[in-house]
Write a protein that holds these residues in place. Structure first.
Motif, PDB file in Angstrom:
ATOM      1  N   MET A   1      -1.203   2.225 -10.572  1.00 48.30           N
ATOM      2  CA  MET A   1      -2.356   2.479  -9.711  1.00 48.30           C
ATOM      3  C   MET A   1      -1.891   2.706  -8.275  1.00 48.30           C
ATOM      4  N   VAL A   2      -2.621   3.482  -7.542  1.00 46.85           N
ATOM      5  CA  VAL A   2      -2.268   3.869  -6.182  1.00 46.85           C
ATOM      6  C   VAL A   2      -2.255   2.676  -5.224  1.00 46.85           C
ATOM      7  N   LEU A   3      -3.071   1.662  -5.481  1.00 45.67           N
ATOM      8  CA  LEU A   3      -3.181   0.544  -4.550  1.00 45.67           C
ATOM      9  C   LEU A   3      -2.112  -0.514  -4.745  1.00 45.67           C
ATOM     10  N   SER A   4      -1.340  -0.436  -5.810  1.00 43.23           N
ATOM     11  CA  SER A   4      -0.281  -1.410  -6.014  1.00 43.23           C
ATOM     12  C   SER A   4       1.033  -0.829  -5.517  1.00 43.23           C
ATOM     13  N   GLY A   5       1.940  -1.709  -5.203  1.00 44.32           N
ATOM     14  CA  GLY A   5       3.243  -1.279  -4.712  1.00 44.32           C
ATOM     15  C   GLY A   5       3.867  -2.380  -3.892  1.00 44.32           C
ATOM     16  N   PRO A   6       5.028  -2.119  -3.335  1.00 41.93           N
ATOM     17  CA  PRO A   6       5.727  -3.160  -2.580  1.00 41.93           C
ATOM     18  C   PRO A   6       5.159  -3.412  -1.182  1.00 41.93           C
ATOM     19  N   GLU A   7       4.333  -2.512  -0.688  1.00 37.35           N
ATOM     20  CA  GLU A   7       3.807  -2.660   0.669  1.00 37.35           C
ATOM     21  C   GLU A   7       2.766  -3.774   0.721  1.00 37.35           C
ATOM     22  N   ARG A   8       2.789  -4.552   1.785  1.00 33.66           N
ATOM     23  CA  ARG A   8       1.813  -5.632   1.951  1.00 33.66           C
ATOM     24  C   ARG A   8       0.460  -5.101   2.358  1.00 33.66           C
ATOM     25  N   VAL A   9       0.441  -4.012   3.107  1.00 33.94           N
ATOM     26  CA  VAL A   9      -0.819  -3.429   3.573  1.00 33.94           C
ATOM     27  C   VAL A   9      -0.932  -2.012   3.026  1.00 33.94           C
ATOM     28  N   VAL A  10      -2.068  -1.725   2.427  1.00 33.30           N
ATOM     29  CA  VAL A  10      -2.390  -0.369   1.976  1.00 33.30           C
ATOM     30  C   VAL A  10      -3.722  -0.014   2.602  1.00 33.30           C
ATOM     31  N   VAL A  11      -3.778   1.147   3.226  1.00 38.17           N
ATOM     32  CA  VAL A  11      -5.022   1.585   3.846  1.00 38.17           C
ATOM     33  C   VAL A  11      -5.417   2.942   3.268  1.00 38.17           C
ATOM     34  N   LEU A  12      -6.651   3.014   2.813  1.00 39.57           N
ATOM     35  CA  LEU A  12      -7.196   4.261   2.281  1.00 39.57           C
ATOM     36  C   LEU A  12      -7.805   5.043   3.432  1.00 39.57           C
ATOM     37  N   VAL A  13      -7.424   6.298   3.543  1.00 45.62           N
ATOM     38  CA  VAL A  13      -7.853   7.136   4.658  1.00 45.62           C
ATOM     39  C   VAL A  13      -8.307   8.490   4.152  1.00 45.62           C
ATOM     40  N   ARG A  14      -8.810   9.269   5.073  1.00 45.73           N
ATOM     41  CA  ARG A  14      -9.198  10.655   4.794  1.00 45.73           C
ATOM     42  C   ARG A  14      -8.799  11.478   6.016  1.00 45.73           C
ATOM     43  N   ASP A  15      -8.281  12.646   5.776  1.00 47.45           N
ATOM     44  CA  ASP A  15      -7.886  13.543   6.852  1.00 47.45           C
ATOM     45  C   ASP A  15      -9.092  13.877   7.725  1.00 47.45           C
ATOM     46  N   GLY A  16      -8.910  13.827   9.033  1.00 44.82           N
ATOM     47  CA  GLY A  16      -9.971  14.155   9.965  1.00 44.82           C
ATOM     48  C   GLY A  16     -10.906  13.004  10.288  1.00 44.82           C
ATOM     49  N   VAL A  41      -2.934   5.912   2.056  1.00 41.97           N
ATOM     50  CA  VAL A  41      -3.200   6.749   0.890  1.00 41.97           C
ATOM     51  C   VAL A  41      -4.415   7.607   1.218  1.00 41.97           C
ATOM     52  N   ASP A  42      -4.262   8.911   1.129  1.00 37.11           N
ATOM     53  CA  ASP A  42      -5.373   9.836   1.364  1.00 37.11           C
ATOM     54  C   ASP A  42      -6.257   9.833   0.119  1.00 37.11           C
ATOM     55  N   ILE A  43      -7.505   9.412   0.261  1.00 37.45           N
ATOM     56  CA  ILE A  43      -8.389   9.317  -0.899  1.00 37.45           C
ATOM     57  C   ILE A  43      -8.657  10.673  -1.538  1.00 37.45           C
ATOM     58  N   ASP A  44      -8.500  11.732  -0.777  1.00 38.18           N
ATOM     59  CA  ASP A  44      -8.746  13.063  -1.331  1.00 38.18           C
ATOM     60  C   ASP A  44      -7.616  13.527  -2.257  1.00 38.18           C
ATOM     61  N   SER A  45      -6.537  12.739  -2.333  1.00 39.58           N
ATOM     62  CA  SER A  45      -5.436  13.080  -3.242  1.00 39.58           C
ATOM     63  C   SER A  45      -5.648  12.491  -4.637  1.00 39.58           C
ATOM     64  N   ASP A  46      -6.709  11.706  -4.803  1.00 38.41           N
ATOM     65  CA  ASP A  46      -6.970  11.042  -6.080  1.00 38.41           C
ATOM     66  C   ASP A  46      -8.476  11.052  -6.336  1.00 38.41           C
ATOM     67  N   PRO A  58     -11.942   3.949   6.824  1.00 36.07           N
ATOM     68  CA  PRO A  58     -10.775   3.412   6.155  1.00 36.07           C
ATOM     69  C   PRO A  58     -11.086   2.102   5.430  1.00 36.07           C
ATOM     70  N   VAL A  59     -10.345   1.879   4.360  1.00 33.54           N
ATOM     71  CA  VAL A  59     -10.439   0.630   3.608  1.00 33.54           C
ATOM     72  C   VAL A  59      -9.045   0.036   3.592  1.00 33.54           C
ATOM     73  N   THR A  60      -8.927  -1.201   4.043  1.00 30.73           N
ATOM     74  CA  THR A  60      -7.623  -1.847   4.180  1.00 30.73           C
ATOM     75  C   THR A  60      -7.494  -2.993   3.188  1.00 30.73           C
ATOM     76  N   PHE A  61      -6.350  -3.023   2.503  1.00 31.77           N
ATOM     77  CA  PHE A  61      -6.023  -4.092   1.563  1.00 31.77           C
ATOM     78  C   PHE A  61      -4.783  -4.816   2.069  1.00 31.77           C
ATOM     79  N   VAL A  62      -4.786  -6.128   1.967  1.00 32.31           N
ATOM     80  CA  VAL A  62      -3.614  -6.936   2.284  1.00 32.31           C
ATOM     81  C   VAL A  62      -3.228  -7.677   1.014  1.00 32.31           C
ATOM     82  N   ASP A  63      -2.003  -7.472   0.582  1.00 32.54           N
ATOM     83  CA  ASP A  63      -1.504  -8.091  -0.649  1.00 32.54           C
ATOM     84  C   ASP A  63      -2.444  -7.828  -1.822  1.00 32.54           C
TER      85      ASP A  63
END
Length: 85
Positions: A1-16, A41-46, A58-63
């Protein structure tokens, strides 16, 4: 899934998105200060992300846990990162 990974912070964004640009600045600064990894992560890519979050970026996730929508408070983010370190 796009929201998982080694990064502690993931933020969903959109261009513009001006709120996304502001949030990215806060996240970049806080993460640099506390030594935390992050990515955007650009939400328009998924199509699933676009459907779920189109009006909420934006939507921000921590851990992997939802931390903030629309705005990121630097103090709150730093506390979340140091509390969960």
């Amino acid at each position: 899934m796009v929201l998982s990974g080694p990064e502690r912070v993931v933020v969903l964004v959109r261009d513009g998105c001006h709120l996304c640009a502001e949030a990215l600045g806060v996240i970049e600064g806080v993460c640099a200060r506390v030594g935390a990894t992050w990515r955007s992560v650009d939400i328009d890519s998924d199509s699933a992300l676009r459907a779920d979050y189109t009006d909420h970026v934006p939507v921000t996730f921590v851990d992997g846990v939802l931390h903030a929508r629309w705005f990121v408070d630097a103090t709150d983010l730093e506390q979340a990162l140091t509390r969960n370190a």
